[in-house]
Design a protein around this motif. Sequence first.
Motif, mmCIF file in Angstrom:
data_model
loop_
_atom_site.group_PDB
_atom_site.id
_atom_site.type_symbol
_atom_site.label_atom_id
_atom_site.label_comp_id
_atom_site.label_asym_id
_atom_site.label_seq_id
_atom_site.Cartn_x
_atom_site.Cartn_y
_atom_site.Cartn_z
ATOM 1 N N PHE A 189 0.836 -1.210 0.000
ATOM 2 C CA PHE A 189 0.000 0.000 0.000
ATOM 3 C C PHE A 189 0.864 1.250 0.000
ATOM 4 O O PHE A 189 0.656 2.177 -0.808
ATOM 5 C CB PHE A 189 -0.905 -0.014 1.237
ATOM 6 C CG PHE A 189 -1.721 1.243 1.425
ATOM 7 C CD1 PHE A 189 -3.009 1.332 0.936
ATOM 8 C CD2 PHE A 189 -1.195 2.331 2.125
ATOM 9 C CE1 PHE A 189 -3.761 2.495 1.122
ATOM 10 C CE2 PHE A 189 -1.939 3.490 2.309
ATOM 11 C CZ PHE A 189 -3.225 3.571 1.806
ATOM 12 N N PHE A 190 1.858 1.286 0.877
ATOM 13 C CA PHE A 190 2.674 2.492 1.006
ATOM 14 C C PHE A 190 3.655 2.644 -0.153
ATOM 15 O O PHE A 190 3.932 3.768 -0.603
ATOM 16 C CB PHE A 190 3.412 2.494 2.342
ATOM 17 C CG PHE A 190 4.028 3.822 2.679
ATOM 18 C CD1 PHE A 190 3.230 4.933 2.905
ATOM 19 C CD2 PHE A 190 5.398 3.966 2.759
ATOM 20 C CE1 PHE A 190 3.789 6.166 3.202
ATOM 21 C CE2 PHE A 190 5.968 5.188 3.068
ATOM 22 C CZ PHE A 190 5.166 6.286 3.293
ATOM 23 N N GLU A 191 4.163 1.535 -0.647
ATOM 24 C CA GLU A 191 5.076 1.598 -1.794
ATOM 25 C C GLU A 191 4.395 2.230 -3.005
ATOM 26 O O GLU A 191 5.024 2.990 -3.756
ATOM 27 C CB GLU A 191 5.573 0.197 -2.151
ATOM 28 C CG GLU A 191 6.680 -0.310 -1.255
ATOM 29 C CD GLU A 191 7.111 -1.715 -1.615
ATOM 30 O OE1 GLU A 191 8.279 -2.058 -1.332
ATOM 31 O OE2 GLU A 191 6.288 -2.488 -2.171
ATOM 32 N N LYS A 192 3.139 1.921 -3.213
ATOM 33 C CA LYS A 192 2.403 2.481 -4.350
ATOM 34 C C LYS A 192 2.289 3.995 -4.237
ATOM 35 O O LYS A 192 2.401 4.717 -5.242
ATOM 36 C CB LYS A 192 1.018 1.839 -4.445
ATOM 37 C CG LYS A 192 1.034 0.384 -4.887
ATOM 38 C CD LYS A 192 -0.370 -0.204 -4.943
ATOM 39 C CE LYS A 192 -0.343 -1.658 -5.400
ATOM 40 N NZ LYS A 192 -1.698 -2.274 -5.408
ATOM 41 N N ILE A 193 2.087 4.483 -3.033
ATOM 42 C CA ILE A 193 2.012 5.933 -2.827
ATOM 43 C C ILE A 193 3.375 6.580 -3.062
ATOM 44 O O ILE A 193 3.474 7.623 -3.725
ATOM 45 C CB ILE A 193 1.486 6.236 -1.417
ATOM 46 C CG1 ILE A 193 0.019 5.797 -1.299
ATOM 47 C CG2 ILE A 193 1.622 7.722 -1.095
ATOM 48 C CD1 ILE A 193 -0.574 5.943 0.074
ATOM 49 N N LEU A 194 4.423 5.950 -2.554
ATOM 50 C CA LEU A 194 5.763 6.484 -2.783
ATOM 51 C C LEU A 194 6.112 6.501 -4.264
ATOM 52 O O LEU A 194 6.738 7.438 -4.758
ATOM 53 C CB LEU A 194 6.805 5.666 -2.016
ATOM 54 C CG LEU A 194 6.899 5.870 -0.506
ATOM 55 C CD1 LEU A 194 7.953 4.940 0.064
ATOM 56 C CD2 LEU A 194 7.229 7.311 -0.165
ATOM 57 N N GLU A 195 5.688 5.461 -4.966
ATOM 58 C CA GLU A 195 5.992 5.348 -6.396
ATOM 59 C C GLU A 195 5.430 6.522 -7.179
ATOM 60 O O GLU A 195 6.079 7.054 -8.085
ATOM 61 C CB GLU A 195 5.408 4.041 -6.937
ATOM 62 C CG GLU A 195 5.605 3.820 -8.427
ATOM 63 C CD GLU A 195 7.046 3.574 -8.810
ATOM 64 O OE1 GLU A 195 7.457 4.012 -9.897
ATOM 65 O OE2 GLU A 195 7.777 2.935 -8.008
ATOM 66 N N VAL A 196 4.245 6.958 -6.814
ATOM 67 C CA VAL A 196 3.559 8.010 -7.577
ATOM 68 C C VAL A 196 3.891 9.406 -7.070
ATOM 69 O O VAL A 196 4.068 10.343 -7.872
ATOM 70 C CB VAL A 196 2.030 7.796 -7.543
ATOM 71 C CG1 VAL A 196 1.311 8.941 -8.261
ATOM 72 C CG2 VAL A 196 1.670 6.459 -8.174
ATOM 73 N N TYR A 197 4.015 9.562 -5.753
ATOM 74 C CA TYR A 197 4.030 10.920 -5.186
ATOM 75 C C TYR A 197 5.360 11.366 -4.592
ATOM 76 O O TYR A 197 5.478 12.525 -4.188
ATOM 77 C CB TYR A 197 2.923 11.039 -4.130
ATOM 78 C CG TYR A 197 1.559 10.858 -4.702
ATOM 79 C CD1 TYR A 197 0.917 11.899 -5.376
ATOM 80 C CD2 TYR A 197 0.887 9.629 -4.610
ATOM 81 C CE1 TYR A 197 -0.338 11.737 -5.935
ATOM 82 C CE2 TYR A 197 -0.378 9.454 -5.157
ATOM 83 C CZ TYR A 197 -0.975 10.507 -5.821
ATOM 84 O OH TYR A 197 -2.235 10.343 -6.369
ATOM 85 N N SER A 198 6.346 10.490 -4.538
ATOM 86 C CA SER A 198 7.629 10.928 -3.984
ATOM 87 C C SER A 198 8.597 11.374 -5.082
ATOM 88 O O SER A 198 8.373 11.131 -6.248
ATOM 89 C CB SER A 198 8.268 9.802 -3.171
ATOM 90 O OG SER A 198 8.673 8.737 -4.002
#
Length: 277
Positions: free
Chosen positions: A268-277
């Motif tokens: 879940f968190f990796e997907k957010i990092l992938e797009v928004y970091s």
Amino acid sequence: MKKSHKIAFMQGRLVNKVADYIQAFPINDWELEITIAKKNNLKYIELTADYFDYQHNPIFSSEKLLLLKSLLELNNIKPIACTADYFMHIPPWKLNNKNELAKLMHKNISSLANINSSILVIPLVDNSSIKNKKELIFIIDFLLEFTETLDANNVQIAFESDFNPLKLKEFIQNFPSNFGINYDIGNSASLGYDPTDEINSYGERIIHVHVKDRKYRGSTVRLGEGDAEFIKVVTLLSNINYKGSYTLQTARSKKEEHVKEIIQNKVFFEKILEVYS
């Protein structure tokens, strides 16, 4: 992920709980947990240190520390930080705990240096939450005494605090650069703080992040099921060029499926990092 952020799991999250604590050093399973992490491609760990039975924790035992270091190296797992939960168990301003706590901290810091870990998280929440000016002055004076020890061991202290953004900004300004802030996403959501206000106030002092989700004024839940604004937080951290690590300090599995729970939260968190970091 655009930036190579390290995502760790909190020690104890892959094995059975100790008593009914959501977080505690897994006194009987800490060696097993390292092998479980290896099998599930978990490459980073944040260690935990309690006051109760602390002598059984490798952080406070020279002999066991060698075993911990060996097991971590053998399984290619990096210890990115350690949370000093003993700080909540015996706050230095309560019950004349100063000398006992100082002894534990010095050993903790030197042990982290020995295993090439560079962040010691000091929780100023719950039982160690600062409630008045006297406690505030005490903690500042107490922790500044560790400046030389931190320098000598190349370790930084990261404060986890329940202060509002302005008060935390004022607090951290009392300390030199080897002190920073551990930003806890879930705790901030529970307190109702706005991530924009927080990161604009003291973002340059954030050196570590705990990843959890909580309901407003509520308990910890699975990532995505609470009120934490993960996309907003990651975007704000990216905007200030945060390059530090993250630790999954997530809710425990209700079905005792510990590894599955961590993996699900990590994805879940990796997907957010992938797009928004």
